[in-house]
Scaffold this motif. Sequence first.
Motif, PDB file in Angstrom:
ATOM      1  N   UNK A 116       0.438  -1.580   0.165  1.00  0.00           N
ATOM      2  CA  UNK A 116       0.238   0.395   0.503  1.00  0.00           C
ATOM      3  C   UNK A 116       0.648   1.314   0.243  1.00  0.00           C
ATOM      4  N   UNK A 117       1.781   0.817  -0.153  1.00  0.00           N
ATOM      5  CA  UNK A 117       2.829   2.206  -0.258  1.00  0.00           C
ATOM      6  C   UNK A 117       3.052   2.887  -1.397  1.00  0.00           C
ATOM      7  N   UNK A 118       2.385   4.140  -1.517  1.00  0.00           N
ATOM      8  CA  UNK A 118       3.307   4.898  -3.193  1.00  0.00           C
ATOM      9  C   UNK A 118       4.569   5.838  -2.644  1.00  0.00           C
ATOM     10  N   UNK A 119       4.656   6.213  -4.448  1.00  0.00           N
ATOM     11  CA  UNK A 119       5.473   7.161  -4.807  1.00  0.00           C
ATOM     12  C   UNK A 119       5.186   7.801  -6.211  1.00  0.00           C
ATOM     13  N   UNK A 120       5.319   8.975  -5.850  1.00  0.00           N
ATOM     14  CA  UNK A 120       4.619   9.786  -6.318  1.00  0.00           C
ATOM     15  C   UNK A 120       5.902   9.491  -7.580  1.00  0.00           C
ATOM     16  N   UNK A 121       5.305   9.865  -9.114  1.00  0.00           N
ATOM     17  CA  UNK A 121       5.310   9.425 -10.122  1.00  0.00           C
ATOM     18  C   UNK A 121       4.856  10.779 -10.847  1.00  0.00           C
ATOM     19  N   UNK A 122       6.191  10.836 -11.696  1.00  0.00           N
ATOM     20  CA  UNK A 122       5.800  12.923 -12.501  1.00  0.00           C
ATOM     21  C   UNK A 122       5.386  13.184 -13.455  1.00  0.00           C
ATOM     22  N   UNK A 123       4.800  12.487 -14.448  1.00  0.00           N
ATOM     23  CA  UNK A 123       4.450  12.665 -15.684  1.00  0.00           C
ATOM     24  C   UNK A 123       4.576  13.583 -16.262  1.00  0.00           C
ATOM     25  N   UNK A 124       4.685  14.575 -14.939  1.00  0.00           N
ATOM     26  CA  UNK A 124       4.825  15.998 -15.926  1.00  0.00           C
ATOM     27  C   UNK A 124       6.308  15.821 -16.827  1.00  0.00           C
ATOM     28  N   UNK A 125       7.416  15.172 -16.314  1.00  0.00           N
ATOM     29  CA  UNK A 125       8.284  15.468 -16.503  1.00  0.00           C
ATOM     30  C   UNK A 125       8.607  14.075 -17.938  1.00  0.00           C
ATOM     31  N   UNK A 126       7.431  13.453 -17.598  1.00  0.00           N
ATOM     32  CA  UNK A 126       7.715  12.862 -19.352  1.00  0.00           C
ATOM     33  C   UNK A 126       6.773  13.077 -20.955  1.00  0.00           C
ATOM     34  N   UNK A 127       6.435  14.083 -20.119  1.00  0.00           N
ATOM     35  CA  UNK A 127       5.530  15.164 -21.165  1.00  0.00           C
ATOM     36  C   UNK A 127       6.454  15.676 -21.296  1.00  0.00           C
ATOM     37  N   UNK A 128       7.683  16.433 -20.822  1.00  0.00           N
ATOM     38  CA  UNK A 128       8.681  17.537 -21.045  1.00  0.00           C
ATOM     39  C   UNK A 128       9.764  16.689 -21.559  1.00  0.00           C
ATOM     40  N   UNK A 129      10.565  15.599 -21.429  1.00  0.00           N
ATOM     41  CA  UNK A 129      11.281  14.450 -22.586  1.00  0.00           C
ATOM     42  C   UNK A 129      10.709  14.493 -23.631  1.00  0.00           C
ATOM     43  N   UNK A 130       8.686  14.078 -24.171  1.00  0.00           N
ATOM     44  CA  UNK A 130       8.278  13.908 -24.776  1.00  0.00           C
ATOM     45  C   UNK A 130       8.022  14.779 -25.996  1.00  0.00           C
TER      46      UNK A 130
END
Length: 273
Positions: free
Chosen positions: A88-102
């Motif tokens: 149940x432990x969660x981690x922040x996944x930064x989708x905005x970073x992948x938009x940048x790289x895209x």
Amino acid sequence: MANDALNLNPPNATLHISTHGSDWLWAAFALMAFTLLITVGLNFMRPRGSRLFHQLAIIILATSSLAYFSMASDLGATPIVTEFRADGETRQIWYVRYIQWFLTFPLLLLSVLLTTGLSLSEIFTTLFMAIFLVVCGLVGALVESTYKWGFFTFGCAALFYIWYVLLWHAPRTTFAADGAFRVGFRITSSVFAFMLLTYPICWALCEGANVISATSEMIWYGILDCITGPFFILLFLYKLHAVDYAAFGFTSGKYTDTAAVSRPVKAQEAGQV
């Protein structure tokens, strides 16, 4: 002035960035934005018709600045249940970073490959592999099960193709103007290819295995993005500044040049009527 980003935008996961991580992201944002302003100034110092690479750099840096502003503000992440942590432990996944790289990764490749003798079809295929790589990284990061490593493998396969083009195929093509930029290409492409090696390592330890904390992840990715962004772009433009654009067989701003030439012609024709 205190950094209140995490108070105004509370983290949405168990494993999240700290205030110190946000401070680092603000510093990276400042570097991106400052380099953007420098590039805009250099762009206007270039004559019309020779601004293509500077304008690509402006797009890259503007996108990176926006992404780092978002991450420094603790915005642009989604919580994902970790694979190798407590249930149940969660981690922040930064989708905005992948938009940048895209957006930025293909444009960085395009800038480098336009200086070579590669055909447009080969360049477009390499750009597709860059987009494919980023998509694999994003989807893999969002997957909670071990299937994420399948996407990681697909991404690495695309990365091997990009390395092949940068380090083997492109240097063996016929460069314009008797290879005026051949040495510059070898230097910049080698730096870029080496930096690409470090990204999957960081992904495997962060989004993949959750070995590194979210703050350490931000520091690592931030260093990589600052090198492949501001520092690489300034190095690339410096190596390119003495090369004549006409040597590449293309020019930017053709419409402006044509319009400027056509106006006196039209005025002369009007005077003859």
